[in-house]
Write a protein that holds these residues in place. Structure first.
Motif, PDB file in Angstrom:
ATOM      1  N   THR A  55       0.957  -1.233   0.045  1.00 55.55           N
ATOM      2  CA  THR A  55       0.022  -0.090   0.103  1.00 55.55           C
ATOM      3  C   THR A  55       0.921   1.233   0.096  1.00 55.55           C
ATOM      4  O   THR A  55       1.985   1.161   0.142  1.00 55.55           O
ATOM      5  CB  THR A  55      -0.979   0.007   1.149  1.00 55.55           C
ATOM      6  OG1 THR A  55      -0.096   0.247   2.473  1.00 55.55           O
ATOM      7  CG2 THR A  55      -1.678  -1.027   1.002  1.00 55.55           C
ATOM      8  N   GLY A  56       0.224   2.417  -0.130  1.00 54.80           N
ATOM      9  CA  GLY A  56       0.885   3.796  -0.397  1.00 54.80           C
ATOM     10  C   GLY A  56       0.081   4.850  -0.303  1.00 54.80           C
ATOM     11  O   GLY A  56      -1.076   4.502  -0.330  1.00 54.80           O
ATOM     12  N   ALA A  57       0.602   6.083  -0.084  1.00 57.79           N
ATOM     13  CA  ALA A  57      -0.142   7.301  -0.403  1.00 57.79           C
ATOM     14  C   ALA A  57      -0.689   7.480  -1.778  1.00 57.79           C
ATOM     15  O   ALA A  57       0.338   7.230  -2.647  1.00 57.79           O
ATOM     16  CB  ALA A  57       0.568   8.388   0.111  1.00 57.79           C
ATOM     17  N   LEU A  58      -1.892   7.727  -1.983  1.00 54.36           N
ATOM     18  CA  LEU A  58      -2.431   7.795  -3.213  1.00 54.36           C
ATOM     19  C   LEU A  58      -2.545   9.445  -3.546  1.00 54.36           C
ATOM     20  O   LEU A  58      -3.472   9.866  -2.709  1.00 54.36           O
ATOM     21  CB  LEU A  58      -3.664   7.216  -3.590  1.00 54.36           C
ATOM     22  CG  LEU A  58      -4.655   7.701  -4.989  1.00 54.36           C
ATOM     23  CD1 LEU A  58      -3.793   7.396  -6.103  1.00 54.36           C
ATOM     24  CD2 LEU A  58      -5.944   6.938  -5.075  1.00 54.36           C
ATOM     25  N   ARG A  62       5.206  11.090   4.428  1.00 52.92           N
ATOM     26  CA  ARG A  62       6.220  10.476   5.096  1.00 52.92           C
ATOM     27  C   ARG A  62       5.714  10.562   6.858  1.00 52.92           C
ATOM     28  O   ARG A  62       5.818   9.661   7.696  1.00 52.92           O
ATOM     29  CB  ARG A  62       7.622  11.077   5.224  1.00 52.92           C
ATOM     30  CG  ARG A  62       8.170  10.829   3.977  1.00 52.92           C
ATOM     31  CD  ARG A  62       9.641  11.234   3.461  1.00 52.92           C
ATOM     32  NE  ARG A  62      10.134  10.765   2.315  1.00 52.92           N
ATOM     33  CZ  ARG A  62      10.741  11.521   1.344  1.00 52.92           C
ATOM     34  NH1 ARG A  62      10.574  12.895   1.732  1.00 52.92           N
ATOM     35  NH2 ARG A  62      11.184  11.129   0.468  1.00 52.92           N
ATOM     36  N   ALA A  63       5.184  11.642   7.046  1.00 51.41           N
ATOM     37  CA  ALA A  63       4.547  11.606   8.399  1.00 51.41           C
ATOM     38  C   ALA A  63       3.477  10.693   9.012  1.00 51.41           C
ATOM     39  O   ALA A  63       3.261  10.219   9.737  1.00 51.41           O
ATOM     40  CB  ALA A  63       3.952  13.194   8.667  1.00 51.41           C
ATOM     41  N   GLU A  64       2.934  10.216   7.815  1.00 51.59           N
ATOM     42  CA  GLU A  64       1.922   9.260   7.822  1.00 51.59           C
ATOM     43  C   GLU A  64       2.446   7.850   7.705  1.00 51.59           C
ATOM     44  O   GLU A  64       1.829   6.835   7.624  1.00 51.59           O
ATOM     45  CB  GLU A  64       0.744   9.338   6.768  1.00 51.59           C
ATOM     46  CG  GLU A  64      -0.048  10.406   6.919  1.00 51.59           C
ATOM     47  CD  GLU A  64      -0.854  10.261   8.302  1.00 51.59           C
ATOM     48  OE1 GLU A  64      -1.463   9.143   8.696  1.00 51.59           O
ATOM     49  OE2 GLU A  64      -1.379  11.277   8.776  1.00 51.59           O
ATOM     50  N   ASN A  65       3.712   7.592   7.772  1.00 53.92           N
ATOM     51  CA  ASN A  65       4.826   6.399   7.513  1.00 53.92           C
ATOM     52  C   ASN A  65       4.342   5.523   6.489  1.00 53.92           C
ATOM     53  O   ASN A  65       4.303   4.369   6.388  1.00 53.92           O
ATOM     54  CB  ASN A  65       4.436   5.711   8.855  1.00 53.92           C
ATOM     55  CG  ASN A  65       4.980   6.257  10.037  1.00 53.92           C
ATOM     56  OD1 ASN A  65       6.057   6.648  10.168  1.00 53.92           O
ATOM     57  ND2 ASN A  65       4.163   6.169  11.302  1.00 53.92           N
ATOM     58  N   GLU A  66       3.930   6.377   5.345  1.00 60.57           N
ATOM     59  CA  GLU A  66       4.023   5.650   3.965  1.00 60.57           C
ATOM     60  C   GLU A  66       5.248   5.389   3.263  1.00 60.57           C
ATOM     61  O   GLU A  66       6.251   6.426   3.321  1.00 60.57           O
ATOM     62  CB  GLU A  66       3.055   6.679   3.111  1.00 60.57           C
ATOM     63  CG  GLU A  66       1.731   6.727   3.375  1.00 60.57           C
ATOM     64  CD  GLU A  66       0.659   5.769   3.250  1.00 60.57           C
ATOM     65  OE1 GLU A  66       1.383   4.615   2.909  1.00 60.57           O
ATOM     66  OE2 GLU A  66      -0.457   6.017   3.449  1.00 60.57           O
ATOM     67  N   THR A  67       5.315   4.361   2.921  1.00 60.55           N
ATOM     68  CA  THR A  67       6.926   4.010   2.067  1.00 60.55           C
ATOM     69  C   THR A  67       6.622   4.184   0.480  1.00 60.55           C
ATOM     70  O   THR A  67       7.543   3.701   0.046  1.00 60.55           O
ATOM     71  CB  THR A  67       7.090   2.746   2.482  1.00 60.55           C
ATOM     72  OG1 THR A  67       5.934   1.477   2.056  1.00 60.55           O
ATOM     73  CG2 THR A  67       7.334   2.542   4.123  1.00 60.55           C
ATOM     74  N   TRP A  68       5.300   4.237   0.130  1.00 57.57           N
ATOM     75  CA  TRP A  68       5.180   4.360  -1.559  1.00 57.57           C
ATOM     76  C   TRP A  68       4.131   5.622  -1.844  1.00 57.57           C
ATOM     77  O   TRP A  68       3.579   6.000  -1.013  1.00 57.57           O
ATOM     78  CB  TRP A  68       4.619   2.915  -1.977  1.00 57.57           C
ATOM     79  CG  TRP A  68       5.754   2.362  -2.668  1.00 57.57           C
ATOM     80  CD1 TRP A  68       6.350   1.259  -1.949  1.00 57.57           C
ATOM     81  CD2 TRP A  68       5.964   2.154  -3.902  1.00 57.57           C
ATOM     82  NE1 TRP A  68       7.053   0.592  -2.811  1.00 57.57           N
ATOM     83  CE2 TRP A  68       7.018   1.379  -4.198  1.00 57.57           C
ATOM     84  CE3 TRP A  68       5.642   2.998  -5.154  1.00 57.57           C
ATOM     85  CZ2 TRP A  68       7.509   0.937  -5.237  1.00 57.57           C
ATOM     86  CZ3 TRP A  68       6.084   2.720  -6.456  1.00 57.57           C
ATOM     87  CH2 TRP A  68       7.043   1.575  -6.338  1.00 57.57           C
ATOM     88  N   LEU A  69       4.471   6.366  -2.849  1.00 52.97           N
ATOM     89  CA  LEU A  69       3.508   7.242  -3.291  1.00 52.97           C
ATOM     90  C   LEU A  69       3.206   6.919  -4.752  1.00 52.97           C
ATOM     91  O   LEU A  69       3.867   6.624  -5.504  1.00 52.97           O
ATOM     92  CB  LEU A  69       4.247   8.630  -3.268  1.00 52.97           C
ATOM     93  CG  LEU A  69       3.240   9.833  -3.749  1.00 52.97           C
ATOM     94  CD1 LEU A  69       2.209  10.147  -2.748  1.00 52.97           C
ATOM     95  CD2 LEU A  69       4.331  11.010  -3.891  1.00 52.97           C
ATOM     96  N   TRP A  70       1.743   7.035  -4.994  1.00 50.60           N
ATOM     97  CA  TRP A  70       1.613   6.595  -6.263  1.00 50.60           C
ATOM     98  C   TRP A  70       0.271   7.549  -6.861  1.00 50.60           C
ATOM     99  O   TRP A  70      -0.279   8.278  -5.996  1.00 50.60           O
ATOM    100  CB  TRP A  70       1.168   5.116  -6.493  1.00 50.60           C
ATOM    101  CG  TRP A  70      -0.079   4.896  -5.582  1.00 50.60           C
ATOM    102  CD1 TRP A  70      -0.184   4.262  -4.629  1.00 50.60           C
ATOM    103  CD2 TRP A  70      -1.340   4.601  -6.413  1.00 50.60           C
ATOM    104  NE1 TRP A  70      -1.456   3.889  -4.167  1.00 50.60           N
ATOM    105  CE2 TRP A  70      -2.139   4.023  -5.331  1.00 50.60           C
ATOM    106  CE3 TRP A  70      -1.978   4.794  -7.589  1.00 50.60           C
ATOM    107  CZ2 TRP A  70      -3.591   3.894  -5.604  1.00 50.60           C
ATOM    108  CZ3 TRP A  70      -3.341   4.272  -7.817  1.00 50.60           C
ATOM    109  CH2 TRP A  70      -3.952   3.867  -6.878  1.00 50.60           C
TER     110      TRP A  70
END
Length: 174
Positions: free
Chosen positions: A88-91, A119-127
């Motif tokens: 999963t990641g930030a959309l 990054r503040a949400e601890n996401e490791t992917w952005l798409w």
């Protein structure tokens, strides 16, 4: 002029509505075959009611960029399945600048704010999804390290548009 970023709240629904209708029409109206379909799309995305619902949805964040006046907005969702990846990641749903606000370095400043939020949400992917016809946006994202993952179609009653799905790991500083 310095660009400031803030998280939108439900009280910003009318502002986001006005910005959404204006920016989308300015940047993308020429890509629609049907004014009725465009109007229906805009209503679904940017009516005050739709925005109030989105602004109150857990896991969704809207950002507003302001200089002397509101200059742009972005919408992100957290922990969304990344196409072509088992993670999963930030959309990033939207990143729009108001007419007349491009070419001022605001896109890069906004990009950095988006990365900080993810990054503040601890996401490791952005798409994200970007229209094939939006070459400028594709170049912007490619220059920031996003790679093509796959593509999909956006379909309406009278047309189809290719959407490129792009993404990147957030384990670097770019």
């Amino acid at each position: 002029m310095e660009l400031l970023f803030r998280r939108a709240t439900a009280s910003d629904a009318a502002l986001l509505s006005e910005m959404g209708f204006r920016t989308y029409r300015h940047h993308f109206a020429h890509l629609w075959n049907s004014e009725n379909e465009l109007s229906a799309f805009l209503e679904a995305e940017y009516s005050v009611a739709a925005l109030q619902q989105s602004l109150n949805t857990p896991g969704v964040r809207w950002l507003i960029a302001e200089a002397a006046q509101p200059t742009g907005f972005a919408k992100l969702s957290w922990r969304r399945p990344v196409p072509e990846r088992n993670q999963t990641g930030a959309l990033l749903h939207k990143l729009y600048l108001m007419p007349g606000e491009t070419g001022k370095g605001y896109g890069e400043a906004f990009w950095q704010a988006i990365l900080r939020e993810a990054r503040a949400e601890n996401e490791t992917w952005l798409w994200l999804e970007v229209l094939e016809a939006n070459a400028g946006a594709r170049r912007f994202y490619e220059a920031r390290g996003l790679k093509m993952l796959t593509q999909t179609l956006f379909s309406s009653a009278t047309q189809q548009s290719v959407l490129f799905i792009m993404g990147k790991a957030l384990d670097d500083n770019a």
